[in-house]
Scaffold this motif. Structure first.
Motif, PDB file in Angstrom:
ATOM      1  N   THR A  53       0.822  -1.214   0.000  1.00  0.00           N
ATOM      2  CA  THR A  53       0.000   0.000   0.000  1.00  0.00           C
ATOM      3  C   THR A  53       0.855   1.263   0.000  1.00  0.00           C
ATOM      4  OG1 THR A  53      -0.182   0.142   2.419  1.00  0.00           O
ATOM      5  CG2 THR A  53      -1.805  -1.226   1.277  1.00  0.00           C
ATOM      6  N   GLU A  55       3.658   3.069  -2.221  1.00  0.00           N
ATOM      7  CA  GLU A  55       4.329   3.037  -3.522  1.00  0.00           C
ATOM      8  C   GLU A  55       5.823   3.275  -3.416  1.00  0.00           C
ATOM      9  OE1 GLU A  55       2.383   4.949  -6.882  1.00  0.00           O
ATOM     10  OE2 GLU A  55       0.513   5.067  -5.720  1.00  0.00           O
ATOM     11  N   GLN A  96     -11.991  -0.484   2.030  1.00  0.00           N
ATOM     12  CA  GLN A  96     -10.993   0.252   1.247  1.00  0.00           C
ATOM     13  C   GLN A  96      -9.596  -0.309   1.493  1.00  0.00           C
ATOM     14  OE1 GLN A  96     -11.997   4.136   2.768  1.00  0.00           O
ATOM     15  NE2 GLN A  96     -13.263   4.654   0.986  1.00  0.00           N
ATOM     16  N   ASN A 100      -7.062  -1.730  -1.229  1.00  0.00           N
ATOM     17  CA  ASN A 100      -5.722  -1.149  -1.327  1.00  0.00           C
ATOM     18  C   ASN A 100      -4.648  -2.235  -1.303  1.00  0.00           C
ATOM     19  OD1 ASN A 100      -6.553   1.512  -1.505  1.00  0.00           O
ATOM     20  ND2 ASN A 100      -6.464   1.865   0.708  1.00  0.00           N
ATOM     21  N   TYR A 104      -5.225  -2.671  -5.566  1.00  0.00           N
ATOM     22  CA  TYR A 104      -4.319  -1.593  -5.978  1.00  0.00           C
ATOM     23  C   TYR A 104      -2.858  -1.937  -5.691  1.00  0.00           C
ATOM     24  CZ  TYR A 104      -8.601   1.116  -6.449  1.00  0.00           C
ATOM     25  OH  TYR A 104      -9.851   1.546  -6.829  1.00  0.00           O
ATOM     26  N   ILE A 107      -1.377  -4.104  -8.425  1.00  0.00           N
ATOM     27  CA  ILE A 107      -1.256  -3.295  -9.640  1.00  0.00           C
ATOM     28  C   ILE A 107      -0.026  -2.392  -9.556  1.00  0.00           C
ATOM     29  CG2 ILE A 107      -2.284  -1.392 -10.953  1.00  0.00           C
ATOM     30  CD1 ILE A 107      -5.024  -2.628 -10.410  1.00  0.00           C
ATOM     31  N   ASN A 108       0.187  -1.770  -8.404  1.00  0.00           N
ATOM     32  CA  ASN A 108       1.339  -0.879  -8.251  1.00  0.00           C
ATOM     33  C   ASN A 108       2.667  -1.637  -8.309  1.00  0.00           C
ATOM     34  OD1 ASN A 108      -0.012   1.587  -8.146  1.00  0.00           O
ATOM     35  ND2 ASN A 108      -0.443   1.380  -5.955  1.00  0.00           N
ATOM     36  N   THR A 146     -12.344  -8.174  -4.299  1.00  0.00           N
ATOM     37  CA  THR A 146     -10.952  -7.753  -4.518  1.00  0.00           C
ATOM     38  C   THR A 146     -10.218  -8.736  -5.415  1.00  0.00           C
ATOM     39  OG1 THR A 146     -10.065  -8.880  -2.537  1.00  0.00           O
ATOM     40  CG2 THR A 146     -10.843  -6.619  -2.265  1.00  0.00           C
TER      41      THR A 146
END
Length: 268
Positions: A53, A55, A96, A100, A104, A107-108, A146
């Protein structure tokens, strides 16, 4: 030359099993953990600090691997969190957080490794999803969402990156004996909740499924096979027969008939 593999969430459970298995096969393994200093037994795996979470921590770890090895052949996106509860009673911030971490975050990490893989003209990304991502399960709806979302993103990214020589695939495990239940967020079973009886019973059943789950080495062996496959499929599943068969049933049965099977299974 030995392939260089980066595995997120490698301090325990499935991620650790994958790392140890591949290390025995001669791969150069970089595992990650949010808190490597707190890991008492890594099995000899090299663990770098990474929070999916965050980056900045992702970029730092990827840069470290490339600096030390000059390449990055395989990414296993394994880090994730569990979440259970009636959606009505589950705090939005916890939903959320699950997205995350489970959506996400992977993906990051992919974004961070793609430039190097594109430069190499090769690379393999394996996203660890879940059989739960193929269906909306009661009291696991957010988790299912998710993992299902990551499955679809993988389908899209495969096509977007194909011209660069990069391969991306999903591996969806069923229930395996890991410590995921201990780190999972679960909405409390409230005494005045209309879901008290059904959710409480389902929660106990979920924990039992994890405790009685298969050996995580089964997942590691499947990862090894995928790495050694020239043209990986889009989707792989690993787990008990009925768990994998449930996906087939969802595909062939009418929606309401499949829903009835789930309702009966969860005694709702």
């Amino acid at each position: 030359m030995s392939k260089v593999v980066l595995i997120t969430g490698a301090s325990s459970g499935i991620g650790k099993s994958i790392g140890l298995f591949l290390k025995e096969k001669g791969f150069i393994i970089y595992g990650t953990s949010r808190n490597p200093d707190k890991v008492t037994d890594s099995g000899g795996l090299k663990l770098l600090t990474l929070d999916v979470t965050n980056e900045d921590s992702i970029v730092k770890v990827v840069a470290t691997v490339i600096t030390e090895q000059g390449k990055l052949d395989v990414l296993v996106n394994n880090a994730g969190v569990g979440i259970t509860g009636p959606i009505e009673e589950t705090p939005t911030e916890e939903m959320q957080n699950a997205f995350n971490t489970n959506f996400y975050g992977p993906i990051n990490v992919m974004k961070a490794v793609l430039p190097q893989m594109r430069k190499q003209g090769s690379g393999l990304i394996i996203n660890i999803t879940s059989i739960a991502g193929y269906m909306g399960l009661p009291f696991r709806g957010v988790y299912s969402a998710t993992k299902g979302a990551l499955e679809l993103v993988t389908e899209a990214m495969r096509m977007e990156t194909k011209a660069f020589g990069i391969q991306i695939t999903n591996l969806a495990p069923g229930d395996f004996a890991t410590n995921i239940a201990s780190g999972r967020y679960h909405t409390p079973v409230y005494d005045d909740s209309p879901y008290k009886e059904t959710y409480g019973m389902s929660l106990k059943e979920m924990d039992a499924h994890v405790d009685e789950g298969g050996d995580p080495d089964e997942v590691a062996k499947q990862i090894f096979k995928i790495i050694n496959t020239k043209k990986p499929k889009i989707h792989y599943k690993v787990g008990a027969f009925m768990q994998k068969f449930s996906i087939v049933l969802k595909r062939v049965l009418p929606d309401k008939m499949y829903e009835k099977l789930l309702v009966n299974h969860y005694k709702l």
